[in-house]
Design a protein around this motif. Structure first.
Motif, PDB file in Angstrom:
ATOM      1  N   PRO A 267      -4.546  12.229  43.743  1.00  0.00           N
ATOM      2  CA  PRO A 267      -5.702  12.113  44.649  1.00  0.00           C
ATOM      3  C   PRO A 267      -6.999  12.554  43.977  1.00  0.00           C
ATOM      4  N   ALA A 268      -8.139  12.056  44.502  1.00  0.00           N
ATOM      5  CA  ALA A 268      -9.456  12.313  43.891  1.00  0.00           C
ATOM      6  C   ALA A 268      -9.783  13.801  43.833  1.00  0.00           C
ATOM      7  N   ARG A 269      -9.131  14.590  44.670  1.00  0.00           N
ATOM      8  CA  ARG A 269      -9.399  16.035  44.680  1.00  0.00           C
ATOM      9  C   ARG A 269      -9.017  16.707  43.351  1.00  0.00           C
ATOM     10  N   PHE A 270      -8.071  16.091  42.612  1.00  0.00           N
ATOM     11  CA  PHE A 270      -7.523  16.745  41.415  1.00  0.00           C
ATOM     12  C   PHE A 270      -7.833  15.975  40.135  1.00  0.00           C
ATOM     13  N   ILE A 271      -8.040  16.727  39.036  1.00  0.00           N
ATOM     14  CA  ILE A 271      -8.183  16.083  37.734  1.00  0.00           C
ATOM     15  C   ILE A 271      -7.049  16.550  36.817  1.00  0.00           C
ATOM     16  N   PRO A 272      -6.517  15.619  36.000  1.00  0.00           N
ATOM     17  CA  PRO A 272      -5.500  16.059  35.041  1.00  0.00           C
ATOM     18  C   PRO A 272      -6.174  16.834  33.914  1.00  0.00           C
ATOM     19  N   VAL A 273      -5.777  18.082  33.739  1.00  0.00           N
ATOM     20  CA  VAL A 273      -6.399  18.957  32.731  1.00  0.00           C
ATOM     21  C   VAL A 273      -5.672  18.814  31.398  1.00  0.00           C
TER      22      VAL A 273
ATOM     23  N   ASP B 250      -8.180  21.694  40.512  1.00  0.00           N
ATOM     24  CA  ASP B 250      -8.656  21.397  41.870  1.00  0.00           C
ATOM     25  C   ASP B 250     -10.183  21.350  41.897  1.00  0.00           C
ATOM     26  N   LEU B 251     -10.723  20.173  42.213  1.00  0.00           N
ATOM     27  CA  LEU B 251     -12.186  20.026  42.290  1.00  0.00           C
ATOM     28  C   LEU B 251     -12.740  20.557  43.614  1.00  0.00           C
ATOM     29  N   GLU B 252     -11.845  20.807  44.560  1.00  0.00           N
ATOM     30  CA  GLU B 252     -12.290  21.301  45.878  1.00  0.00           C
ATOM     31  C   GLU B 252     -11.621  22.640  46.184  1.00  0.00           C
ATOM     32  N   ALA B 253     -11.636  23.508  45.184  1.00  0.00           N
ATOM     33  CA  ALA B 253     -10.977  24.806  45.347  1.00  0.00           C
ATOM     34  C   ALA B 253     -11.684  25.667  46.394  1.00  0.00           C
ATOM     35  N   ASN B 254     -12.921  25.292  46.732  1.00  0.00           N
ATOM     36  CA  ASN B 254     -13.624  26.008  47.810  1.00  0.00           C
ATOM     37  C   ASN B 254     -12.836  25.923  49.119  1.00  0.00           C
TER      38      ASN B 254
ATOM     39  N   ALA C 149      -1.590  33.796  36.793  1.00  0.00           N
ATOM     40  CA  ALA C 149      -2.871  33.723  36.064  1.00  0.00           C
ATOM     41  C   ALA C 149      -4.021  34.139  36.990  1.00  0.00           C
ATOM     42  N   PRO C 150      -5.071  34.701  36.397  1.00  0.00           N
ATOM     43  CA  PRO C 150      -6.251  35.004  37.216  1.00  0.00           C
ATOM     44  C   PRO C 150      -7.053  33.736  37.488  1.00  0.00           C
ATOM     45  N   SER C 151      -7.878  33.761  38.514  1.00  0.00           N
ATOM     46  CA  SER C 151      -8.786  32.628  38.769  1.00  0.00           C
ATOM     47  C   SER C 151     -10.010  33.147  39.497  1.00  0.00           C
ATOM     48  N   ALA C 152     -11.118  32.443  39.301  1.00  0.00           N
ATOM     49  CA  ALA C 152     -12.378  32.856  39.925  1.00  0.00           C
ATOM     50  C   ALA C 152     -12.210  32.871  41.449  1.00  0.00           C
ATOM     51  N   TRP C 153     -12.579  33.944  42.073  1.00  0.00           N
ATOM     52  CA  TRP C 153     -12.427  34.158  43.526  1.00  0.00           C
ATOM     53  C   TRP C 153     -10.965  33.971  43.979  1.00  0.00           C
ATOM     54  N   ASN C 154     -10.062  34.021  43.043  1.00  0.00           N
ATOM     55  CA  ASN C 154      -8.632  33.795  43.325  1.00  0.00           C
ATOM     56  C   ASN C 154      -8.400  32.423  43.982  1.00  0.00           C
ATOM     57  N   LEU C 155      -9.152  31.440  43.533  1.00  0.00           N
ATOM     58  CA  LEU C 155      -9.048  30.110  44.163  1.00  0.00           C
ATOM     59  C   LEU C 155      -7.868  29.285  43.640  1.00  0.00           C
ATOM     60  N   GLN C 156      -7.207  29.768  42.585  1.00  0.00           N
ATOM     61  CA  GLN C 156      -5.936  29.175  42.115  1.00  0.00           C
ATOM     62  C   GLN C 156      -6.040  27.648  41.984  1.00  0.00           C
ATOM     63  N   HIS C 157      -6.932  27.287  41.069  1.00  0.00           N
ATOM     64  CA  HIS C 157      -7.317  25.871  40.912  1.00  0.00           C
ATOM     65  C   HIS C 157      -6.205  24.977  40.364  1.00  0.00           C
ATOM     66  N   TRP C 158      -5.044  25.525  40.025  1.00  0.00           N
ATOM     67  CA  TRP C 158      -3.988  24.747  39.364  1.00  0.00           C
ATOM     68  C   TRP C 158      -3.024  24.129  40.370  1.00  0.00           C
ATOM     69  N   ARG C 159      -2.532  22.941  40.006  1.00  0.00           N
ATOM     70  CA  ARG C 159      -1.374  22.319  40.666  1.00  0.00           C
ATOM     71  C   ARG C 159      -0.494  21.813  39.539  1.00  0.00           C
ATOM     72  N   PHE C 160       0.800  21.738  39.788  1.00  0.00           N
ATOM     73  CA  PHE C 160       1.749  21.332  38.746  1.00  0.00           C
ATOM     74  C   PHE C 160       2.479  20.068  39.190  1.00  0.00           C
TER      75      PHE C 160
END
Ligand SMILES: Cc1cc2nc3c(=O)[nH]c(=O)nc-3n(C[C@H](O)[C@H](O)[C@H](O)COP(=O)(O)O)c2cc1C
Length: 216
Positions: free
Chosen positions: A181-187, A95-99, A50-61
């Motif tokens: 962990p707080a870094r991630f939110i369940p989407v 990922d809330l901290e994809a930066n 999948a594409p992502s903004a700046w290729n930050l790949q905000h997903w975790r499974f």
């Protein structure tokens, strides 16, 4: 040769279209079906294209296959039976901290000589500047992880499995139950397995209601 290629492209188009049309939100699964680990990994790997903004790949499974663990999640999903019966439940995390991924990735590209210092610094400054906003970070986590979620469902169908997206769960309880962990939110949750019943037919709004040409 040219004709052969055209025929192949048409055939590929048809198959892809069939996969899109065959995907339905599955609510009833055959219990006790195991998806081979290799196939599940292929599905997850396809989702990562999948594409992502700046290729930050905000997903975790977060993948749940253990029966006891699925049964534990079922009440958190307000008792929806598909959580227990599906072969796997994938918690799509954003990922809330994809930066942080951006920094790591673009530092690597700089070190490898793929981008200049100037390009690197510009990108990092854009990303870090944007991620100062918590609202931005949350929107991006949801938006980009959602794209991977969609690809996961299409990939599952292409591999012969059914799936169902689910937003019906208590996010606070899920975070606690799975130590997220707080870094991630369940989407969303995605159930995957073999459908036990024909899907309930659904309709779609016509393009005449959906498409606005040029401007409102
Ligand atoms: C974000 C999202 C959340 C959803 N949550 C649930 C859910 O909690 N339980 C459920 O049975 N279906 C859920 N669905 C499935 C929708 O009801 C389904 O996709 C819609 O009715 C269209 O059906 P179709 O995908 O089979 O065409 C959800 C779908 C999405 C995209």
């Amino acid at each position: 040769m040219g004709q052969q290629n055209t025929a192949n492209i048409k055939e590929t188009e048809k198959v892809i279209e069939e996969v899109f049309r065959a995907r339905h939100a599955t609510k009833e699964y055959k219990p006790n079906v195991t998806i081979p680990e290799e196939t599940l990994n292929e599905i997850l790997e396809l989702a990562t294209t999948a594409p992502s903004a700046w290729n930050l790949q905000h997903w975790r499974f977060l993948v749940i296959r253990d029966q006891d663990q699925k049964d534990r999640i079922k009440p958190i999903a307000y008792g929806q039976q598909q959580v227990s019966d599906a072969s796997a439940v994938v918690v799509i995390l954003g990922d809330l901290e994809a930066n942080l991924t951006g920094r790591e990735m673009y530092d690597g590209l700089l070190a490898a000589g793929f981008i200049s210092q100037e390009v690197h610094d510009n990108l990092i400054s854009q990303i870090e500047g944007s991620y100062k906003s918590q609202e931005f970070a949350r929107d991006e986590a949801n938006k980009n992880a959602g794209l991977a979620a969609m690809q996961l469902m299409i990939a599952a169908k292409a591999k012969g499995y059914d799936s169902g997206p689910m937003g019906g769960f208590n996010p606070t309880a899920l975070v606690e139950a799975l130590n997220i962990p707080a870094r991630f939110i369940p989407v969303m949750l995605i159930t995957i397995g073999e459908a036990a019943a024909s899907p309930r037919p659904t309709t779609r709004l016509p393009l005449s209601k959906l498409v606005i040409n040029e401007s409102f």
